[in-house]
Design a protein around this motif. Sequence first.
Motif, PDB file in Angstrom:
ATOM      1  N   GLU A 115       0.820  -1.200   0.000  1.00  0.00           N
ATOM      2  CA  GLU A 115       0.000   0.000   0.000  1.00  0.00           C
ATOM      3  C   GLU A 115       0.858   1.255   0.000  1.00  0.00           C
ATOM      4  O   GLU A 115       0.483   2.273  -0.602  1.00  0.00           O
ATOM      5  CB  GLU A 115      -0.923  -0.010   1.218  1.00  0.00           C
ATOM      6  CG  GLU A 115      -1.905   1.157   1.269  1.00  0.00           C
ATOM      7  CD  GLU A 115      -2.748   1.154   2.529  1.00  0.00           C
ATOM      8  OE1 GLU A 115      -3.556   2.084   2.691  1.00  0.00           O
ATOM      9  OE2 GLU A 115      -2.580   0.223   3.351  1.00  0.00           O
ATOM     10  N   LEU A 116       1.998   1.190   0.659  1.00  0.00           N
ATOM     11  CA  LEU A 116       2.905   2.341   0.708  1.00  0.00           C
ATOM     12  C   LEU A 116       3.699   2.460  -0.583  1.00  0.00           C
ATOM     13  O   LEU A 116       3.781   3.537  -1.189  1.00  0.00           O
ATOM     14  CB  LEU A 116       3.838   2.215   1.911  1.00  0.00           C
ATOM     15  CG  LEU A 116       4.893   3.301   2.084  1.00  0.00           C
ATOM     16  CD1 LEU A 116       4.240   4.674   2.260  1.00  0.00           C
ATOM     17  CD2 LEU A 116       5.808   2.984   3.256  1.00  0.00           C
ATOM     18  N   LEU A 117       4.301   1.371  -1.028  1.00  0.00           N
ATOM     19  CA  LEU A 117       5.180   1.405  -2.196  1.00  0.00           C
ATOM     20  C   LEU A 117       4.438   1.782  -3.474  1.00  0.00           C
ATOM     21  O   LEU A 117       5.036   2.360  -4.389  1.00  0.00           O
ATOM     22  CB  LEU A 117       5.859   0.040  -2.366  1.00  0.00           C
ATOM     23  CG  LEU A 117       6.899  -0.323  -1.308  1.00  0.00           C
ATOM     24  CD1 LEU A 117       7.277  -1.796  -1.423  1.00  0.00           C
ATOM     25  CD2 LEU A 117       8.137   0.549  -1.428  1.00  0.00           C
ATOM     26  N   ALA A 118       3.170   1.443  -3.555  1.00  0.00           N
ATOM     27  CA  ALA A 118       2.403   1.718  -4.773  1.00  0.00           C
ATOM     28  C   ALA A 118       1.424   2.872  -4.579  1.00  0.00           C
ATOM     29  O   ALA A 118       0.510   3.041  -5.385  1.00  0.00           O
ATOM     30  CB  ALA A 118       1.652   0.457  -5.201  1.00  0.00           C
ATOM     31  N   HIS A 119       1.623   3.659  -3.530  1.00  0.00           N
ATOM     32  CA  HIS A 119       0.689   4.762  -3.277  1.00  0.00           C
ATOM     33  C   HIS A 119       0.746   5.783  -4.412  1.00  0.00           C
ATOM     34  O   HIS A 119       1.834   6.149  -4.878  1.00  0.00           O
ATOM     35  CB  HIS A 119       1.021   5.429  -1.942  1.00  0.00           C
ATOM     36  CG  HIS A 119      -0.090   6.273  -1.417  1.00  0.00           C
ATOM     37  ND1 HIS A 119      -0.313   7.552  -1.854  1.00  0.00           N
ATOM     38  CD2 HIS A 119      -1.069   6.012  -0.502  1.00  0.00           C
ATOM     39  CE1 HIS A 119      -1.352   8.061  -1.225  1.00  0.00           C
ATOM     40  NE2 HIS A 119      -1.832   7.142  -0.395  1.00  0.00           N
ATOM     41  N   SER A 120      -0.403   6.243  -4.815  1.00  0.00           N
ATOM     42  CA  SER A 120      -0.478   7.111  -6.001  1.00  0.00           C
ATOM     43  C   SER A 120       0.327   8.397  -5.847  1.00  0.00           C
ATOM     44  O   SER A 120       0.931   8.886  -6.815  1.00  0.00           O
ATOM     45  CB  SER A 120      -1.945   7.448  -6.294  1.00  0.00           C
ATOM     46  OG  SER A 120      -2.538   8.100  -5.170  1.00  0.00           O
ATOM     47  N   SER A 121       0.378   8.962  -4.635  1.00  0.00           N
ATOM     48  CA  SER A 121       1.120  10.223  -4.450  1.00  0.00           C
ATOM     49  C   SER A 121       2.614  10.020  -4.639  1.00  0.00           C
ATOM     50  O   SER A 121       3.308  10.898  -5.170  1.00  0.00           O
ATOM     51  CB  SER A 121       0.824  10.807  -3.066  1.00  0.00           C
ATOM     52  OG  SER A 121       1.272   9.936  -2.042  1.00  0.00           O
ATOM     53  N   LEU A 122       3.147   8.860  -4.208  1.00  0.00           N
ATOM     54  CA  LEU A 122       4.580   8.579  -4.382  1.00  0.00           C
ATOM     55  C   LEU A 122       4.890   8.235  -5.830  1.00  0.00           C
ATOM     56  O   LEU A 122       5.897   8.688  -6.398  1.00  0.00           O
ATOM     57  CB  LEU A 122       5.006   7.433  -3.461  1.00  0.00           C
ATOM     58  CG  LEU A 122       4.799   7.653  -1.958  1.00  0.00           C
ATOM     59  CD1 LEU A 122       5.360   6.470  -1.167  1.00  0.00           C
ATOM     60  CD2 LEU A 122       5.449   8.951  -1.494  1.00  0.00           C
ATOM     61  N   VAL A 123       4.016   7.436  -6.440  1.00  0.00           N
ATOM     62  CA  VAL A 123       4.216   7.050  -7.837  1.00  0.00           C
ATOM     63  C   VAL A 123       4.209   8.285  -8.737  1.00  0.00           C
ATOM     64  O   VAL A 123       5.032   8.406  -9.655  1.00  0.00           O
ATOM     65  CB  VAL A 123       3.121   6.049  -8.271  1.00  0.00           C
ATOM     66  CG1 VAL A 123       3.139   5.853  -9.794  1.00  0.00           C
ATOM     67  CG2 VAL A 123       3.315   4.711  -7.563  1.00  0.00           C
ATOM     68  N   SER A 124       3.318   9.227  -8.462  1.00  0.00           N
ATOM     69  CA  SER A 124       3.234  10.421  -9.306  1.00  0.00           C
ATOM     70  C   SER A 124       4.510  11.254  -9.221  1.00  0.00           C
ATOM     71  O   SER A 124       4.948  11.839 -10.226  1.00  0.00           O
ATOM     72  CB  SER A 124       2.019  11.264  -8.905  1.00  0.00           C
ATOM     73  OG  SER A 124       2.183  11.799  -7.601  1.00  0.00           O
ATOM     74  N   ILE A 125       5.137  11.297  -8.036  1.00  0.00           N
ATOM     75  CA  ILE A 125       6.386  12.059  -7.904  1.00  0.00           C
ATOM     76  C   ILE A 125       7.509  11.395  -8.693  1.00  0.00           C
ATOM     77  O   ILE A 125       8.297  12.067  -9.377  1.00  0.00           O
ATOM     78  CB  ILE A 125       6.774  12.201  -6.421  1.00  0.00           C
ATOM     79  CG1 ILE A 125       5.738  13.050  -5.684  1.00  0.00           C
ATOM     80  CG2 ILE A 125       8.160  12.848  -6.292  1.00  0.00           C
ATOM     81  CD1 ILE A 125       5.966  13.136  -4.185  1.00  0.00           C
ATOM     82  N   VAL A 126       7.572  10.075  -8.628  1.00  0.00           N
ATOM     83  CA  VAL A 126       8.592   9.356  -9.411  1.00  0.00           C
ATOM     84  C   VAL A 126       8.405   9.628 -10.900  1.00  0.00           C
ATOM     85  O   VAL A 126       9.381   9.866 -11.634  1.00  0.00           O
ATOM     86  CB  VAL A 126       8.519   7.839  -9.116  1.00  0.00           C
ATOM     87  CG1 VAL A 126       9.428   7.059 -10.074  1.00  0.00           C
ATOM     88  CG2 VAL A 126       8.920   7.555  -7.672  1.00  0.00           C
ATOM     89  N   LEU A 127       7.167   9.626 -11.357  1.00  0.00           N
ATOM     90  CA  LEU A 127       6.902   9.878 -12.778  1.00  0.00           C
ATOM     91  C   LEU A 127       7.248  11.313 -13.163  1.00  0.00           C
ATOM     92  O   LEU A 127       7.719  11.571 -14.275  1.00  0.00           O
ATOM     93  CB  LEU A 127       5.442   9.580 -13.093  1.00  0.00           C
ATOM     94  CG  LEU A 127       5.034   8.097 -12.949  1.00  0.00           C
ATOM     95  CD1 LEU A 127       3.549   7.922 -13.247  1.00  0.00           C
ATOM     96  CD2 LEU A 127       5.862   7.214 -13.889  1.00  0.00           C
TER      97      LEU A 127
END
Length: 584
Positions: free
Chosen positions: A546-558
């Motif tokens: 849930e943490l590793l795939a959280h949308s807010s973190l994924v969006s920053i990586v992108l």
Amino acid sequence: MNSVVEGERKIIIEFCHLLEKSKVLFNGLRELPQYGHKQWQSYFGRTFDVYTKLWKFQQQHRDILDSKYGLKRWQIGEIASKIGQLYYHFYLRTSETAYLREAFSFYQAIRARRYYTHAVKEDKCELMVKKLRYYARFIVVSLLLNRLKLVDDLIRELDNQIIEYGTTYNAEDQMEWTVVVDEVKAFLDAEPAVQVMSNDVPAPDLSNRIHPDHIPYIERGPHMHLSLQDVIIIGSSTQQAKFSELTIDMYRILQILEKEPIGPAPQALTEDMQPHGPPPAPHSTSRGYVVGDSFRRDNPHKYLLFKPTALQCMVYLASSCNDLSVNGAILLYISADGYIPSHARNNENITGYDGGGFITSGKLESSRESREARSGQTQERSRGKDHYLLYPGDIYPFTRRPLFIVVESNCSDLMQTMPRHFNQPLVMLMSAQELPAGLAERSHQGNLLTLFLNNPLMGFCMSCEVYTIEEGLLDICESLVLDFMFQCVQLILRIRIDMNFFAFMGDEFLRTIILRYLFCECSLRMNRNFRSQSQIVHSIPPMPEELLAHSSLVSIVLKIADQLGVRNHFSDISGPGPGTREQT
């Protein structure tokens, strides 16, 4: 000496006494054990006191010592060099960057005052060797302070000095000194892993020490009770660039366990420069900053072990465990090649001493497998274990104390079955076991997980095979990395991670390492170049999906990928799962 009056004679005798006493005490420091917090401090204090008296004495009586004793400038330089070494070793013992900067000031003054300029004219080979050693030490200190432009100048000067040394003395060890220069050149070629392109020439030297403003705040709850006290850094990789018993990985992990010092850098010292003693009573200096006040004295104590034996590793671990305070924690960092015997390579259930270990000393019997093959044996159980290897089982007894482990190895998974016999906090961050081909070819530049921990953006760039970055783009992307880390802290308070992580989160250094690790795992899981689980970092306990795939973190990586022009390397894994991975 007949023309020396009684007062002058006393001055010369006192100088000779202080000089001899200083040499005896300095040599005695080498006999002290490198581990432990208490054995060395009083001896070091006495040594420093004598050198302080010696330095001030030669300043006060320079005219008499010059005219009646024949004091040479290289002798003054040698005393200054020893004071610089004392400061440097005190830095190694305490991790206080204030003393590293003091060492730099004395070495810089030796160069500025040209104390060793006429060393080659003294017709003493050993004096020229002292000059070369001074250059080597100055280069190490400058590297640790990220004075890379100065290091380039020092290398050129050292190169010229080596040529002059060989020409003048026909020295047999000239080739050994040439190897030293080649090592530091290779080290500089490998570091930094990603070159920063700047409109200003030359580009600025960038420090990777932790800045207080870049550490996300978290309110320490009842479970966040630990503070990092001791760090044991083991480096034995045979492929990495190294210099002066410091590999690239050791250099990088060393930097992130020190805070950036506050206050102005020390200025070049003048002829009347004065050394200032070590704690517990730091002094105000005459150069515009205060050692005790301008530097926060909360860096953990670090041991640097370059290619140690397994027994040495255990001695240092035992000493740290014995000295650990009630709420203290130990960080064990291992950068080493792994060895797995043939009978254990396909067995996932072997633990302790049966599944292989880490080649810390470089003395593993490399011909063992070939001897087994020639004799028709698949294993040699009767021979016992290889005593040069550091086995996971060797670390079991030290889990009696809170232990945070980072393993950078092709056999990092050997550690994943570490038992929790003593119910103490235990966290392990483990590198990938293999890398995509393009990255594997750059092994001399250090390992990927360590690079992420040292500088997350540089790790990200390397994982995408981006090896240059504009300075302006660097600032934008680093701001996004900080956004990721601050967002992580907020999510961790809502998404419950394992309590073993929480125990270490109260410490600023370990919190930074955990957050940078999260950035590493999240970005590598999204990177299409990392196709299998064996190419992804992992932790024990594992981080929640849930943490590793959280949308807010994924969006920053992108967003970072977009800025760097490598968006096509990444897939969007936000949602319930991390996406499909090839299983190994």
